[in-house]
Design a protein around this motif. Structure first.
Motif, PDB file in Angstrom:
ATOM      1  N   SER A  71       0.830  -1.208   0.000  1.00 32.03           N
ATOM      2  CA  SER A  71       0.000   0.000   0.000  1.00 32.03           C
ATOM      3  C   SER A  71       0.864   1.258   0.000  1.00 32.03           C
ATOM      4  N   SER A  72       2.055   1.173   0.593  1.00 27.89           N
ATOM      5  CA  SER A  72       2.941   2.341   0.615  1.00 27.89           C
ATOM      6  C   SER A  72       3.377   2.713  -0.797  1.00 27.89           C
ATOM      7  N   LEU A  73       3.613   1.717  -1.655  1.00 27.47           N
ATOM      8  CA  LEU A  73       4.004   2.009  -3.029  1.00 27.47           C
ATOM      9  C   LEU A  73       2.829   2.578  -3.813  1.00 27.47           C
ATOM     10  N   LEU A  74       1.632   2.058  -3.572  1.00 27.84           N
ATOM     11  CA  LEU A  74       0.444   2.615  -4.227  1.00 27.84           C
ATOM     12  C   LEU A  74       0.243   4.070  -3.821  1.00 27.84           C
ATOM     13  N   ASP A  75       0.442   4.360  -2.533  1.00 25.05           N
ATOM     14  CA  ASP A  75       0.279   5.737  -2.047  1.00 25.05           C
ATOM     15  C   ASP A  75       1.306   6.669  -2.699  1.00 25.05           C
ATOM     16  N   LYS A  76       2.542   6.209  -2.802  1.00 24.96           N
ATOM     17  CA  LYS A  76       3.587   7.039  -3.416  1.00 24.96           C
ATOM     18  C   LYS A  76       3.319   7.223  -4.903  1.00 24.96           C
ATOM     19  N   ALA A  77       2.843   6.171  -5.558  1.00 24.53           N
ATOM     20  CA  ALA A  77       2.513   6.286  -6.982  1.00 24.53           C
ATOM     21  C   ALA A  77       1.407   7.315  -7.193  1.00 24.53           C
ATOM     22  N   ALA A  78       0.429   7.309  -6.300  1.00 18.30           N
ATOM     23  CA  ALA A  78      -0.648   8.303  -6.394  1.00 18.30           C
ATOM     24  C   ALA A  78      -0.100   9.710  -6.182  1.00 18.30           C
ATOM     25  N   ALA A  79       0.783   9.863  -5.182  1.00 19.33           N
ATOM     26  CA  ALA A  79       1.349  11.180  -4.893  1.00 19.33           C
ATOM     27  C   ALA A  79       2.180  11.714  -6.056  1.00 19.33           C
ATOM     28  N   GLU A  80       2.790  10.819  -6.819  1.00 17.94           N
ATOM     29  CA  GLU A  80       3.623  11.234  -7.961  1.00 17.94           C
ATOM     30  C   GLU A  80       2.817  11.344  -9.250  1.00 17.94           C
ATOM     31  N   GLY A  81       1.505  11.179  -9.149  1.00 18.58           N
ATOM     32  CA  GLY A  81       0.645  11.396 -10.313  1.00 18.58           C
ATOM     33  C   GLY A  81       0.487  10.214 -11.249  1.00 18.58           C
ATOM     34  N   LEU A  82       0.956   9.034 -10.854  1.00 13.70           N
ATOM     35  CA  LEU A  82       0.867   7.881 -11.748  1.00 13.70           C
ATOM     36  C   LEU A  82      -0.559   7.352 -11.903  1.00 13.70           C
ATOM     37  N   PHE A  83      -1.457   7.757 -10.999  1.00  6.40           N
ATOM     38  CA  PHE A  83      -2.860   7.375 -11.133  1.00  6.40           C
ATOM     39  C   PHE A  83      -3.719   8.519 -11.677  1.00  6.40           C
ATOM     40  N   ASP A  84      -3.074   9.585 -12.095  1.00  7.01           N
ATOM     41  CA  ASP A  84      -3.807  10.728 -12.655  1.00  7.01           C
ATOM     42  C   ASP A  84      -3.255  11.123 -14.021  1.00  7.01           C
ATOM     43  N   ILE A  85      -2.733  10.166 -14.761  1.00  9.99           N
ATOM     44  CA  ILE A  85      -2.162  10.434 -16.079  1.00  9.99           C
ATOM     45  C   ILE A  85      -3.269  10.846 -17.044  1.00  9.99           C
ATOM     46  N   GLU A  86      -2.986  11.861 -17.855  1.00 14.48           N
ATOM     47  CA  GLU A  86      -4.020  12.486 -18.675  1.00 14.48           C
ATOM     48  C   GLU A  86      -3.976  12.120 -20.152  1.00 14.48           C
ATOM     49  N   SER A  87      -3.005  11.334 -20.588  1.00 13.78           N
ATOM     50  CA  SER A  87      -2.919  11.010 -22.015  1.00 13.78           C
ATOM     51  C   SER A  87      -2.511   9.565 -22.204  1.00 13.78           C
ATOM     52  N   VAL A  88      -2.913   8.995 -23.339  1.00  8.36           N
ATOM     53  CA  VAL A  88      -2.533   7.628 -23.679  1.00  8.36           C
ATOM     54  C   VAL A  88      -1.020   7.520 -23.815  1.00  8.36           C
ATOM     55  N   GLU A  89      -0.392   8.537 -24.409  1.00  2.11           N
ATOM     56  CA  GLU A  89       1.062   8.517 -24.597  1.00  2.11           C
ATOM     57  C   GLU A  89       1.789   8.364 -23.269  1.00  2.11           C
ATOM     58  N   CYS A  90       1.405   9.170 -22.281  1.00  2.00           N
ATOM     59  CA  CYS A  90       2.068   9.099 -20.975  1.00  2.00           C
ATOM     60  C   CYS A  90       1.740   7.793 -20.253  1.00  2.00           C
ATOM     61  N   LEU A  91       0.499   7.329 -20.408  1.00  2.00           N
ATOM     62  CA  LEU A  91       0.122   6.061 -19.778  1.00  2.00           C
ATOM     63  C   LEU A  91       0.978   4.926 -20.322  1.00  2.00           C
ATOM     64  N   LEU A  92       1.122   4.841 -21.623  1.00  2.00           N
ATOM     65  CA  LEU A  92       1.914   3.759 -22.210  1.00  2.00           C
ATOM     66  C   LEU A  92       3.381   3.870 -21.809  1.00  2.00           C
ATOM     67  N   GLN A  93       3.860   5.097 -21.683  1.00  2.50           N
ATOM     68  CA  GLN A  93       5.239   5.277 -21.236  1.00  2.50           C
ATOM     69  C   GLN A  93       5.422   4.738 -19.820  1.00  2.50           C
TER      70      GLN A  93
END
Length: 213
Positions: A34-56
């Motif tokens: 859960s700590s990694l999920l929380d950090k991923a959220a804080a770094e914006g990995l769950f709020d990506i706004e484009s397909v290009e960035c998601l695939l990256q």
């Protein structure tokens, strides 16, 4: 060629250092901490706004953990379609004994309650991100036609974890909907099966041989 600046230094560091260091634990425990999920959220990995960035992000994560890469892929595909902040999405399409004809095998039912709400009854198999999800995107029938429904995690939703070889840590599980109150994502008359399969294929090139949702 995708721009590396798309992710930002914090997200890149999390994937290349923290995820790389935890990949063995994720595989052994079949769970992302859960700590990694929380950090991923804080770094914006769950709020990506484009397909290009998601695939990256998915490609970069898959260097270390195919399970975590799949978490990003499924959530990101749902979020690009459904929106919302501060969420982790699961995608429930497959049912037990479902086979290849998704439309013919939908038994999960959505009964209208009024005011845009529906009560869902049924079970989804191999639901990606089920262990981590705050919200579930679910294929169900309402009035005899398939549609997509959005369910916030609640006591009427029960998850049983599954072990998916090659994607350990992806949070896959059986999900039981026992009267969960949800809202409709697709308009009546819109083919929910087509839309649901579009969620899968929108990022399908990011990782090879992604499991069914």
């Amino acid at each position: 060629m995708y721009s590396e600046s798309c992710l930002g230094p914090g997200a890149s560091r999390l994937l290349d250092e923290e995820l790389a260091g935890l990949a063995g634990d994720i595989d052994r425990e079949n769970r992302v901490p859960s700590s990694l999920l929380d950090k991923a959220a804080a770094e914006g990995l769950f709020d990506i706004e484009s397909v290009e960035c998601l695939l990256q992000a998915v490609r970069r994560a898959s260097r270390y953990s195919r399970g975590f890469a799949h978490v990003l892929l499924v959530h990101g595909s749902c979020r690009l379609a459904a929106g919302g902040e501060g969420r982790i999405y699961a995608l429930g399409i497959t049912e037990a004994g479902g086979g290849t004809d998704v439309r013919a095998n939908i038994t999960t039912r959505a009964d209208e309650l009024g005011n845009g709400s529906y009560r869902l009854e049924g079970m989804k198999y191999f639901t990606s991100n089920a262990l981590y999800a705050t919200h579930f995107v679910v294929l169900a029938t309402a009035g005899g036609e398939p549609g997509l429904f959005l369910c916030e995690r609640q006591p009427q939703i029960r998850v049983e974890p599954l072990d998916l070889s090659g994607f350990r840590g992806s949070g896959v599980g059986k999900v039981f909907f026992g009267g969960a109150v949800c809202e409709r994502l697709t308009e009546p008359g819109v083919d929910g099966v087509r839309v649901a399969l579009g969620y899968i294929t929108s990022g399908g090139s990011a990782t090879p041989r992604s499991p069914s949702a």
